[in-house]
Design a protein around this motif. Structure first.
Motif, short mmCIF file in Angstrom:
data_model
loop_
_atom_site.label_atom_id
_atom_site.label_comp_id
_atom_site.label_asym_id
_atom_site.label_seq_id
_atom_site.Cartn_x
_atom_site.Cartn_y
_atom_site.Cartn_z
N VAL A 35 0.82 -1.46 0.03
CA VAL A 35 0.58 -0.18 0.16
C VAL A 35 1.06 1.40 0.32
N THR A 36 0.32 2.19 -0.19
CA THR A 36 0.91 3.45 0.11
C THR A 36 1.75 3.70 0.96
N GLY A 37 2.88 5.12 1.71
CA GLY A 37 3.51 5.20 2.87
C GLY A 37 2.00 6.74 3.48
N THR A 38 1.19 6.81 2.91
CA THR A 38 0.11 7.87 3.39
C THR A 38 -0.63 7.36 4.01
N THR A 39 -0.98 5.18 3.11
CA THR A 39 -1.76 5.27 3.56
C THR A 39 -1.60 4.35 4.70
N VAL A 40 -0.28 3.70 4.82
CA VAL A 40 0.38 3.48 6.62
C VAL A 40 0.68 4.40 7.25
N HIS A 41 0.92 5.69 6.92
CA HIS A 41 0.67 6.32 7.77
C HIS A 41 -0.43 6.66 8.96
N ASN A 42 -2.06 6.53 7.77
CA ASN A 42 -3.58 7.09 8.46
C ASN A 42 -3.48 6.06 9.29
N ARG A 43 -3.39 4.39 8.93
CA ARG A 43 -3.73 3.37 9.55
C ARG A 43 -3.15 3.91 10.74
N ILE A 44 -1.58 4.10 11.30
CA ILE A 44 -1.32 4.02 12.33
C ILE A 44 -1.88 5.34 13.03
N GLU A 45 -2.01 6.47 12.37
CA GLU A 45 -3.03 7.75 12.89
C GLU A 45 -4.21 6.88 14.25
N GLN A 46 -4.84 5.94 13.31
CA GLN A 46 -5.80 5.62 13.27
C GLN A 46 -6.02 4.56 14.66
N LEU A 47 -4.61 3.50 14.34
CA LEU A 47 -4.05 2.61 15.35
C LEU A 47 -3.83 3.50 16.83
N GLU A 48 -3.42 4.05 17.12
CA GLU A 48 -2.88 5.34 17.41
C GLU A 48 -4.13 5.64 18.69
N GLU A 49 -5.56 6.67 17.39
CA GLU A 49 -6.22 6.87 18.71
C GLU A 49 -6.83 6.04 18.91
N GLU A 50 -7.69 4.41 18.62
CA GLU A 50 -8.19 4.54 19.21
C GLU A 50 -8.13 2.61 20.38
N GLY A 51 -6.77 3.87 21.02
CA GLY A 51 -6.11 2.94 21.97
C GLY A 51 -4.93 1.52 21.46
N ILE A 52 -4.54 0.93 20.17
CA ILE A 52 -4.34 -0.11 20.05
C ILE A 52 -2.91 -0.16 20.35
N ILE A 53 -2.24 1.47 19.95
CA ILE A 53 -0.68 1.67 19.69
C ILE A 53 -0.96 3.13 20.82
N LEU A 54 -0.71 1.90 21.91
CA LEU A 54 -0.30 3.08 23.37
C LEU A 54 1.35 3.32 23.07
N GLY A 55 2.03 3.64 22.41
CA GLY A 55 3.71 4.43 22.24
C GLY A 55 4.13 3.34 21.92
N TYR A 56 5.41 3.83 22.18
CA TYR A 56 6.91 3.69 21.41
C TYR A 56 7.46 3.05 22.85
N ASN A 57 8.55 2.65 23.07
CA ASN A 57 9.47 2.25 23.74
C ASN A 57 10.48 1.65 23.67
N PRO A 58 11.69 2.20 23.62
CA PRO A 58 12.91 1.60 23.91
C PRO A 58 12.97 0.08 24.53
N GLU A 59 14.01 -0.53 24.16
CA GLU A 59 14.43 -2.34 24.85
C GLU A 59 15.79 -1.74 25.46
N ILE A 60 15.86 -1.80 26.64
CA ILE A 60 17.12 -1.02 27.63
C ILE A 60 17.55 -2.33 28.06
N ASN A 61 18.77 -2.15 27.66
CA ASN A 61 19.83 -3.00 28.07
C ASN A 61 20.20 -2.60 29.48
N TYR A 62 19.58 -3.05 31.22
CA TYR A 62 20.22 -1.82 31.86
C TYR A 62 21.59 -2.41 32.42
N GLU A 63 21.96 -3.56 32.61
CA GLU A 63 23.11 -3.99 32.73
C GLU A 63 24.29 -2.74 32.54
#
Length: 170
Positions: A35-63
């Protein structure tokens, strides 16, 4: 049973974000999903607005970051106070994750990172002062995480019809 809130495109996007959220651009995801990049952008925004995507967190090596102690506390609290206690536990020094269990005595799992055993003792004391009863504690050696397989498996199935929603502003 409730209608599935995701179609195959949404599942593909979620899987690719789980694999590499930092490196996944709209263009990269678009090339993987046909699909197009615009479609992907719009779908990600929709998934965020619907609370399906809650955030983007780094995976940290605490040690490697200087915090070699990782301890999982299995705690107990009244079920009616579980959510409130989870929020309070997040304020304790060193707490990086709190999981609420649906039922049972071992209903809060609290992960603490620390530089030393004295820091772990301080976190233990603070959790105790909140009124949490520690049932057991375990030093964590390693944690292994992967994208949820269901999103990936759906990619192999028959694709949903994927309307191109480029006309949506985004």
């Amino acid at each position: 049973m409730a209608e599935d809130p995701l179609n195959n495109l949404d599942r593909r996007i979620l899987h690719l974000l789980q694999v590499d959220a930092r490196g996944a651009t709209d263009t990269n995801i678009a090339s993987e999903t046909d699909v197009t990049g615009t479609t992907v952008h719009n779908r990600i925004e929709q998934l965020e607005e619907e609370g399906i995507i809650l955030g983007y967190n780094p995976e940290i090596n605490y040690e490697r970051a200087g915090y070699p102690m990782r301890v999982l506390f299995i705690c107990s609290t009244e079920l009616s106070e579980r959510s409130e206690m989870a929020q309070k536990a997040l304020e304790v020094r060193g707490v990086v994750n709190v999981r609420e269990m649906l039922a049972g005595e071992e209903n809060l799992h609290v992960e603490v990172v620390a530089e030393s055993t004295s820091d772990v003792k301080e976190s233990t004391q603070q959790l105790d002062e909140l009124g949490l009863r520690t049932i057991t504690s375990n030093i964590l050696a390693e944690e292994h995480v992967q994208p949820w397989n269901h999103f990936h498996q759906e990619m192999a199935g028959e694709p949903d019809s994927l309307p191109d929603d480029d006309s949506t502003e985004g």
